[in-house]
Write a protein that holds these residues in place. Structure first.
Motif, PDB file in Angstrom:
ATOM      1  N   ARG A 106      48.500 -27.657  48.850  1.00 37.13           N
ATOM      2  CA  ARG A 106      49.627 -27.158  49.645  1.00 37.13           C
ATOM      3  C   ARG A 106      50.949 -27.776  49.194  1.00 37.13           C
ATOM      4  O   ARG A 106      52.009 -27.172  49.380  1.00 37.13           O
ATOM      5  CB  ARG A 106      49.388 -27.421  51.136  1.00 37.13           C
ATOM      6  CG  ARG A 106      48.152 -26.693  51.656  1.00 37.13           C
ATOM      7  CD  ARG A 106      48.314 -26.127  53.035  1.00 37.13           C
ATOM      8  NE  ARG A 106      48.491 -27.115  54.084  1.00 37.13           N
ATOM      9  CZ  ARG A 106      48.553 -26.816  55.381  1.00 37.13           C
ATOM     10  NH1 ARG A 106      48.443 -25.558  55.779  1.00 37.13           N
ATOM     11  NH2 ARG A 106      48.706 -27.760  56.277  1.00 37.13           N
ATOM     12  N   ASP A 107      50.908 -28.961  48.611  1.00 37.68           N
ATOM     13  CA  ASP A 107      52.138 -29.575  48.124  1.00 37.68           C
ATOM     14  C   ASP A 107      52.666 -28.828  46.902  1.00 37.68           C
ATOM     15  O   ASP A 107      53.849 -28.490  46.815  1.00 37.68           O
ATOM     16  CB  ASP A 107      51.879 -31.044  47.785  1.00 37.68           C
ATOM     17  CG  ASP A 107      53.142 -31.772  47.375  1.00 37.68           C
ATOM     18  OD1 ASP A 107      54.235 -31.345  47.786  1.00 37.68           O
ATOM     19  OD2 ASP A 107      53.057 -32.768  46.642  1.00 37.68           O
ATOM     20  N   ALA A 108      51.773 -28.545  45.939  1.00 36.82           N
ATOM     21  CA  ALA A 108      52.170 -27.779  44.761  1.00 36.82           C
ATOM     22  C   ALA A 108      52.305 -26.292  45.067  1.00 36.82           C
ATOM     23  O   ALA A 108      52.930 -25.546  44.303  1.00 36.82           O
ATOM     24  CB  ALA A 108      51.153 -27.980  43.634  1.00 36.82           C
ATOM     25  N   GLY A 109      51.712 -25.849  46.178  1.00 41.63           N
ATOM     26  CA  GLY A 109      51.820 -24.450  46.569  1.00 41.63           C
ATOM     27  C   GLY A 109      50.927 -23.517  45.793  1.00 41.63           C
ATOM     28  O   GLY A 109      51.301 -22.367  45.538  1.00 41.63           O
ATOM     29  N   VAL A 110      49.711 -23.968  45.407  1.00 45.79           N
ATOM     30  CA  VAL A 110      48.796 -23.126  44.639  1.00 45.79           C
ATOM     31  C   VAL A 110      47.386 -23.209  45.220  1.00 45.79           C
ATOM     32  O   VAL A 110      46.996 -24.208  45.829  1.00 45.79           O
ATOM     33  CB  VAL A 110      48.759 -23.524  43.147  1.00 45.79           C
ATOM     34  CG1 VAL A 110      50.090 -23.263  42.485  1.00 45.79           C
ATOM     35  CG2 VAL A 110      48.340 -24.981  42.972  1.00 45.79           C
ATOM     36  N   CYS A 111      46.631 -22.143  45.007  1.00 49.47           N
ATOM     37  CA  CYS A 111      45.207 -22.135  45.344  1.00 49.47           C
ATOM     38  C   CYS A 111      44.479 -21.269  44.329  1.00 49.47           C
ATOM     39  O   CYS A 111      45.089 -20.392  43.688  1.00 49.47           O
ATOM     40  CB  CYS A 111      44.965 -21.618  46.763  1.00 49.47           C
ATOM     41  SG  CYS A 111      45.398 -19.879  47.038  1.00 49.47           S
ATOM     42  N   GLY A 112      43.189 -21.511  44.170  1.00 47.76           N
ATOM     43  CA  GLY A 112      42.420 -20.733  43.214  1.00 47.76           C
ATOM     44  C   GLY A 112      40.949 -20.757  43.521  1.00 47.76           C
ATOM     45  O   GLY A 112      40.442 -21.680  44.186  1.00 47.76           O
ATOM     46  N   VAL A 113      40.247 -19.729  43.037  1.00 47.86           N
ATOM     47  CA  VAL A 113      38.795 -19.663  43.182  1.00 47.86           C
ATOM     48  C   VAL A 113      38.200 -19.211  41.852  1.00 47.86           C
ATOM     49  O   VAL A 113      38.725 -18.313  41.180  1.00 47.86           O
ATOM     50  CB  VAL A 113      38.386 -18.719  44.329  1.00 47.86           C
ATOM     51  CG1 VAL A 113      38.838 -17.283  44.084  1.00 47.86           C
ATOM     52  CG2 VAL A 113      36.876 -18.780  44.569  1.00 47.86           C
ATOM     53  N   PHE A 114      37.121 -19.863  41.470  1.00 46.12           N
ATOM     54  CA  PHE A 114      36.444 -19.610  40.206  1.00 46.12           C
ATOM     55  C   PHE A 114      35.034 -19.122  40.529  1.00 46.12           C
ATOM     56  O   PHE A 114      34.228 -19.854  41.120  1.00 46.12           O
ATOM     57  CB  PHE A 114      36.379 -20.907  39.394  1.00 46.12           C
ATOM     58  CG  PHE A 114      35.685 -20.814  38.065  1.00 46.12           C
ATOM     59  CD1 PHE A 114      36.385 -20.485  36.919  1.00 46.12           C
ATOM     60  CD2 PHE A 114      34.326 -21.085  37.963  1.00 46.12           C
ATOM     61  CE1 PHE A 114      35.749 -20.421  35.690  1.00 46.12           C
ATOM     62  CE2 PHE A 114      33.675 -21.026  36.743  1.00 46.12           C
ATOM     63  CZ  PHE A 114      34.392 -20.689  35.601  1.00 46.12           C
ATOM     64  N   GLY A 115      34.747 -17.864  40.176  1.00 49.14           N
ATOM     65  CA  GLY A 115      33.463 -17.260  40.510  1.00 49.14           C
ATOM     66  C   GLY A 115      32.566 -17.116  39.302  1.00 49.14           C
ATOM     67  O   GLY A 115      32.967 -16.568  38.263  1.00 49.14           O
ATOM     68  N   ILE A 116      31.351 -17.599  39.438  1.00 51.15           N
ATOM     69  CA  ILE A 116      30.381 -17.589  38.349  1.00 51.15           C
ATOM     70  C   ILE A 116      28.998 -17.681  38.992  1.00 51.15           C
ATOM     71  O   ILE A 116      28.869 -18.057  40.158  1.00 51.15           O
ATOM     72  CB  ILE A 116      30.646 -18.801  37.404  1.00 51.15           C
ATOM     73  CG1 ILE A 116      29.871 -18.699  36.103  1.00 51.15           C
ATOM     74  CG2 ILE A 116      30.367 -20.107  38.100  1.00 51.15           C
ATOM     75  CD1 ILE A 116      30.238 -19.799  35.115  1.00 51.15           C
ATOM     76  N   GLN A 117      27.959 -17.302  38.266  1.00 47.48           N
ATOM     77  CA  GLN A 117      26.597 -17.453  38.774  1.00 47.48           C
ATOM     78  C   GLN A 117      25.738 -18.029  37.659  1.00 47.48           C
ATOM     79  O   GLN A 117      25.120 -17.290  36.880  1.00 47.48           O
ATOM     80  CB  GLN A 117      26.038 -16.116  39.254  1.00 47.48           C
ATOM     81  CG  GLN A 117      26.797 -15.479  40.410  1.00 47.48           C
ATOM     82  CD  GLN A 117      26.511 -16.088  41.765  1.00 47.48           C
ATOM     83  OE1 GLN A 117      25.690 -15.602  42.525  1.00 47.48           O
ATOM     84  NE2 GLN A 117      27.219 -17.185  42.080  1.00 47.48           N
ATOM     85  N   ILE A 118      25.702 -19.355  37.587  1.00 47.65           N
ATOM     86  CA  ILE A 118      24.901 -20.017  36.559  1.00 47.65           C
ATOM     87  C   ILE A 118      24.256 -21.263  37.145  1.00 47.65           C
ATOM     88  O   ILE A 118      24.904 -22.037  37.839  1.00 47.65           O
ATOM     89  CB  ILE A 118      25.754 -20.380  35.308  1.00 47.65           C
ATOM     90  CG1 ILE A 118      24.892 -20.988  34.205  1.00 47.65           C
ATOM     91  CG2 ILE A 118      26.920 -21.264  35.661  1.00 47.65           C
ATOM     92  CD1 ILE A 118      23.948 -20.045  33.536  1.00 47.65           C
TER      93      ILE A 118
END
Length: 391
Positions: A353-365
């Motif tokens: 929240r300080d840098a103002g970014v979010c992300g999600v990494f989707g994989i199935q391994i």
């Protein structure tokens, strides 16, 4: 050095990874990144591909529980065991007698919602605690158990608030939500998380939703000999929840990355669609007692695989109400109070929240803690900060 996209493309083309969906957003609307990677002749990964998100379920269960705190149905620090008799009866495992019998004693401290949300209640996963693993080997529980009470009928491993171990405590939290609301966990989340955010492809029971089931990608397994990711058609070891009679709030959900980023972004921009601002703020504040934090830091220095992604030995970690918390300023690009967690098939999310970014990494391994996936997650996370101009 290769960019994330170059590394991901190569890994997929070489069949080291079955496919990837990576999505990131920033607070100001300047970053709206979405990229998929699929190998020729293999499963096509799309934004709306459905993945088994395993322990990424825990964030949604944590949000649901704290919503009940907002509504005055429970507090973070009251004893929850009167509501959960199966949890109340569990004693603390201290060792084994000469004849192999487990030695336990009654706990003296309450199990609270705060300790459940922060893995400091004394509940543990067998694979995460050697003493409990020995107990499971001795007890030989029913491996076909399909309720939380049956699956986690195992003793505590420390007094609540006096340790830390990754655990099934969010499954217990799911039970608590059902007890307090009179709703099944799926019904509650649909009404209070998924529908408010427009999440149409998230469920604990994909087989009951033909459209969702049709978009579910198969699990990939790392071949020990060739190193290739092989899709055998078999489910992951943690997917028991998909066929159980009860929703497992610690690991049982399925979702698309396009759905899941909506949860992350809501918390990032603090839009109050899920939580009031003052309640959401608690997610990004250290929650562990000094004893529990010391146990977490000891674990982080141990070299034991228990986190997905890269966590340098900075000794700046705590636990928020929904994931591991960056508790300091030494990290190369993560800011203080960044919240992070992941799922067994090497899925991963973060909110800074300080840098103002979010992300999600989707994989199935599988297996969990896969080295190739770890490299890609690290590259993706850093790439998000770079794209957002935060490096």
């Amino acid at each position: 050095m290769s960019t994330f996209e170059e590394q991901a493309t190569k890994a997929v083309e070489n069949s080291e990874i079955p496919g990837i969906v990576a999505i990131a957003k920033d607070k100001d609307g300047n970053l709206n990144y979405s990229k998929t990677f699929s190998r020729n002749g293999g499963t096509v990964y799309k934004e709306d591909s459905v993945l088994a998100i395993a322990s990424m379920t825990k964030l949604m269960t944590s949000i649901a529980a704290v919503q009940l705190v907002e509504r005055g149905l429970i507090t973070l620090d009251e004893d929850v065991t009167p509501l959960l008799p199966s949890l109340a009866k569990l004693e603390i495992l201290t060792g084994f007698a000469d004849d192999g019998t487990a030695i336990t004693h009654k706990r003296t401290k309450p199990i609270t919602l705060r300790t459940l949300l922060t893995h400091s209640s004394g509940v543990a996963y067998g694979w995460a605690d050697p003493l409990l693993l020995k107990y499971i080997e001795w007890k030989k529980p029913d491996t076909n158990a399909d309720t939380i009470d049956e699956a986690f009928d195992q003793p505590l491993v420390f007094e609540p608030g006096e340790g830390f171990t990754y655990s099934s405590s969010l499954d217990r939290t799911g039970q608590l939500i059902e007890k307090l609301t009179g709703l099944g966990l799926e019904e509650y989340m649909k009404k209070n998380i998924w529908d408010p955010l427009g999440m149409t492809s998230t469920t604990f029971s994909p087989r009951e939703h033909p459209d969702i089931q049709a978009r579910k990608v198969p699990m990939g397994f790392r071949d020990d000999k060739t190193g290739a990711a092989v899709e055998t058609g078999e489910p992951g070891w943690f997917e028991k929840g998909a066929t159980c009679t009860q929703a497992f709030g610690g690991h049982g959900a399925y979702s698309t990355m396009a759905d899941y980023i909506k949860v992350l972004h809501s918390l990032l921009v603090d839009d109050e669609k899920l939580l009031k601002k003052e309640t959401a703020a608690l997610f990004f504040q250290p929650q562990l007692t000094p004893a529990s934090k010391a146990a977490l830091l000891k674990l982080s220095r141990s070299g034991t695989d228990w986190t997905i992604g890269t966590f340098p030995e900075t000794d700046e970690y705590d636990w928020g109400l929904g994931g591991i918390l960056i508790d300091g300023d030494k990290h190369e690009f993560r800011r203080r109070n960044t919240l992070i967690w992941s799922g067994a098939a090497n899925t991963y999310w973060f909110i800074d929240r300080d840098a103002g970014v979010c992300g999600v990494f989707g994989i199935q391994i599988l297996p969990t803690f896969d080295a190739k996936a770890k490299d890609l997650i690290t590259a993706f996370e850093e790439d998000v900060y770079r794209r957002a101009g935060k490096l």
